[in-house]
Design a protein around this motif. Sequence first.
Motif, PDB file in Angstrom:
ATOM      1  N   GLU A 182      53.227  89.270  57.957  1.00  0.00           N
ATOM      2  CA  GLU A 182      53.315  87.816  57.748  1.00  0.00           C
ATOM      3  C   GLU A 182      52.023  87.119  58.128  1.00  0.00           C
ATOM      4  OE1 GLU A 182      55.552  85.807  56.320  1.00  0.00           O
ATOM      5  OE2 GLU A 182      56.265  87.757  55.670  1.00  0.00           O
ATOM      6  N   LEU A 236      50.438  84.997  55.063  1.00  0.00           N
ATOM      7  CA  LEU A 236      50.429  83.534  55.133  1.00  0.00           C
ATOM      8  C   LEU A 236      49.007  82.995  55.255  1.00  0.00           C
ATOM      9  CD1 LEU A 236      53.602  82.698  57.197  1.00  0.00           C
ATOM     10  CD2 LEU A 236      53.156  82.336  54.789  1.00  0.00           C
ATOM     11  N   VAL A 243      46.887  80.392  52.354  1.00  0.00           N
ATOM     12  CA  VAL A 243      46.090  79.194  52.619  1.00  0.00           C
ATOM     13  C   VAL A 243      44.641  79.420  52.201  1.00  0.00           C
ATOM     14  CG1 VAL A 243      45.496  77.493  54.347  1.00  0.00           C
ATOM     15  CG2 VAL A 243      47.624  78.721  54.537  1.00  0.00           C
ATOM     16  N   ALA A 296      44.428  78.881  48.422  1.00  0.00           N
ATOM     17  CA  ALA A 296      44.548  77.493  47.973  1.00  0.00           C
ATOM     18  C   ALA A 296      43.576  76.578  48.717  1.00  0.00           C
ATOM     19  CB  ALA A 296      45.978  77.012  48.172  1.00  0.00           C
ATOM     20  N   GLN A 335      35.880  72.568  43.116  1.00  0.00           N
ATOM     21  CA  GLN A 335      37.276  72.996  43.147  1.00  0.00           C
ATOM     22  C   GLN A 335      37.550  74.066  42.094  1.00  0.00           C
ATOM     23  OE1 GLN A 335      39.546  70.665  45.052  1.00  0.00           O
ATOM     24  NE2 GLN A 335      40.843  72.458  45.131  1.00  0.00           N
ATOM     25  N   SER A 394      39.879  75.466  39.531  1.00  0.00           N
ATOM     26  CA  SER A 394      40.999  74.835  38.844  1.00  0.00           C
ATOM     27  C   SER A 394      42.271  75.651  38.999  1.00  0.00           C
ATOM     28  CB  SER A 394      40.666  74.658  37.365  1.00  0.00           C
ATOM     29  OG  SER A 394      40.451  75.916  36.791  1.00  0.00           O
ATOM     30  N   THR A 395      42.118  76.965  39.207  1.00  0.00           N
ATOM     31  CA  THR A 395      43.306  77.818  39.250  1.00  0.00           C
ATOM     32  C   THR A 395      43.775  78.100  40.678  1.00  0.00           C
ATOM     33  OG1 THR A 395      41.778  79.651  39.115  1.00  0.00           O
ATOM     34  CG2 THR A 395      42.904  79.016  37.093  1.00  0.00           C
ATOM     35  N   LEU A 446      45.171  76.399  43.194  1.00  0.00           N
ATOM     36  CA  LEU A 446      46.499  75.958  43.640  1.00  0.00           C
ATOM     37  C   LEU A 446      47.592  76.786  42.980  1.00  0.00           C
ATOM     38  CD1 LEU A 446      48.160  73.965  45.273  1.00  0.00           C
ATOM     39  CD2 LEU A 446      48.096  72.421  43.329  1.00  0.00           C
ATOM     40  N   GLU A 447      47.447  76.978  41.674  1.00  0.00           N
ATOM     41  CA  GLU A 447      48.440  77.781  40.944  1.00  0.00           C
ATOM     42  C   GLU A 447      48.525  79.186  41.516  1.00  0.00           C
ATOM     43  OE1 GLU A 447      47.277  78.517  36.984  1.00  0.00           O
ATOM     44  OE2 GLU A 447      48.945  79.893  36.639  1.00  0.00           O
ATOM     45  N   ILE A 453      50.257  79.189  44.969  1.00  0.00           N
ATOM     46  CA  ILE A 453      51.718  79.061  44.889  1.00  0.00           C
ATOM     47  C   ILE A 453      52.332  80.373  44.412  1.00  0.00           C
ATOM     48  CG2 ILE A 453      53.585  77.927  43.631  1.00  0.00           C
ATOM     49  CD1 ILE A 453      51.939  75.381  43.714  1.00  0.00           C
ATOM     50  N   LEU A 475      52.254  82.811  47.231  1.00  0.00           N
ATOM     51  CA  LEU A 475      53.211  82.449  48.283  1.00  0.00           C
ATOM     52  C   LEU A 475      54.614  82.899  47.906  1.00  0.00           C
ATOM     53  CD1 LEU A 475      53.895  80.690  50.884  1.00  0.00           C
ATOM     54  CD2 LEU A 475      54.645  79.012  49.246  1.00  0.00           C
ATOM     55  N   LEU A 476      55.037  82.584  46.657  1.00  0.00           N
ATOM     56  CA  LEU A 476      56.407  82.906  46.261  1.00  0.00           C
ATOM     57  C   LEU A 476      56.601  84.415  46.169  1.00  0.00           C
ATOM     58  CD1 LEU A 476      56.916  80.102  43.638  1.00  0.00           C
ATOM     59  CD2 LEU A 476      57.941  80.250  45.891  1.00  0.00           C
ATOM     60  N   GLY A 501      56.472  86.009  49.470  1.00  0.00           N
ATOM     61  CA  GLY A 501      57.708  85.649  50.162  1.00  0.00           C
ATOM     62  C   GLY A 501      58.834  86.586  49.787  1.00  0.00           C
ATOM     63  N   SER A 541      58.277  89.816  51.554  1.00  0.00           N
ATOM     64  CA  SER A 541      58.650  89.747  52.967  1.00  0.00           C
ATOM     65  C   SER A 541      60.160  89.804  53.129  1.00  0.00           C
ATOM     66  CB  SER A 541      58.134  88.466  53.594  1.00  0.00           C
ATOM     67  OG  SER A 541      56.792  88.302  53.341  1.00  0.00           O
TER      68      SER A 541
END
Lengths: 483, 104
Positions: free
Chosen positions: A130, A134, A138, A141, A147, A149-150, A152-153, A156, A159-160, A163, A166
Amino acid sequence: MSSDSLLSLLPLICISVTIMILMLQIVLVPGDRLSYWLTVIGVVATLWATFFITPLLPQQATILLTVDAEARLFSQILVICTLLLLPFCHRIPTARGSSAEYLLLLLLTLLGALVLASASHMAALVIGVELISLSLVVMIAYPFAPQYSTALETGIKYLLLSGVASAVLLFGAGLTYIGLGALEFSAISQAFTDIDLMEQGLVLSGLMMVIAAIGFKLSLAPFHLWTADLYQGAPLLSATVLATLAKAAMALALFRFYLAADLAVLQVINLGIALLAILSMLTGNLLALFQRDLRRIMAGSSIAHFGYLMVLLVAISTLHSVEGAAQSRALLAWVIYLVTYLAATLAVFSVMLHIAPASEAFHQTQLKGLCQRHPLSGWVLLLAMLSLAGIPLTAGFIGKFYIFTEAVNGTLWGLLLTLIAASAIGLFYYLKVVLMLISPAEGAEADPVTGRWLTRLPIILIALFIVFVGIYPPSLIDLLSQL
Amino acid sequence: MTADLLQQTIWLAAVLFAIGFIGLMVRRNMLFMLLSLELMLNAAALLFICGGAVWGQADGQVMFIIVLTVAGAEVAVGLGLLIQLQRRCKSLDIDRLSKMGETE
């Protein structure tokens, strides 16, 4: 808990203290330069601590962590890997001005990796995994400037998916616990023979889920679907941390779990691992075959290489019943292969970071004539590609050689055939990149070198390592055979 | 803990886990995907509580607290990204985000 066993946790303590000092520094006396040098001092102190604890070993520091010679060696590999990454973290351009939090996240990833290196209990495994995933979310993102462009996508998505991995890991650990009543790795195979059939079913499915979850983090096929998108979509620096530090830590954790839990005696598990190995070797190389982006090629290559490593696990299980010496040779092979793969991957990513730290894609055409335009980067990248392909006189050859030997020793003919076929496919796309590198440069010659002296240092060190180990393998083998 | 109760609890956990997994695959709203993730983690936590009751040990409950902590950390990061998503796309639909990446 005696003072010696507390002292054996010194590397973990060092890195935790650094993290806390860094957090205070960010709030009280903000300054990027200060944060950077604090981080460097902290990581160097951790490396020193891993040498310092040598006379105390082995120690059982609470039931969660076992610090033995193996754990110390693994910690050293991970800390050195972080040290080589640090020059690239100097003055990261961010949208918000300060980049100190990025260093904090890198240190947290290292902390997770060190926990995994000495884990001997399911709880430690969960905490380590974890901490790594985790922090990586971060880091992916993170608001870099310009920046991505990809980013954040991709963040996410990771993360999912991580997750889910885990949750699968925890669910598997829960099933194992209900069946066995113990969470220590060492208790698993001992208790397994004493329980009845229904409980054995529970434990087996639990262990399968744990291995599947680690397989996801190692991006073994069929859990590999996220890899290429992540390697390409994440900021280059974060992708580097994921591809080297995080993956190496997961591989070492799987290795420790497999050995300490003595999974070699459970045939069903080994059948599953063999399946993972075959699928990963083939899909990884076929995925990389038609890619034009160097980062996507590296994603495919990493899937395939961890497939090769899984072959070694199966070899360990077949050698298990034969003799102890053969098994310890397979263990040595595992560590050697991981170190040589790590060096080559680190070389590829550091060259990319050196010549184009902010670029979103790394098209093959960008590599055209690189040996002419940036001689250092070009030749190191060429060397790394040859090492990944396993050409003699590079470190990668030694690793490949060991895997072939162990697969023959374990009489795993099916796996060996797949291994040879997969390596042949691999050769094709590695050499395609090499061809691009040495072809003459078109148009603008000798564009300005963007990299600084600081980032040149790790590239030169890794290149020297690859060549030196390739020419004189006993240097590495002696170093690692203290296991 | 009787064998019947044990079996029923394991089934309950498995069903919760499956519901969470299906929810994560089917829903496109990020808030609901995070909720589904929580459901999966809590199914695992239920297993540990059940194991602790079977063996009469405190380990199961310790693991339960670890699972809760992990879930909390995961949601903290997830909600941070959720706010970013809302700011950038004015929606919580993650499909819209991937479309945005293509057009840019």
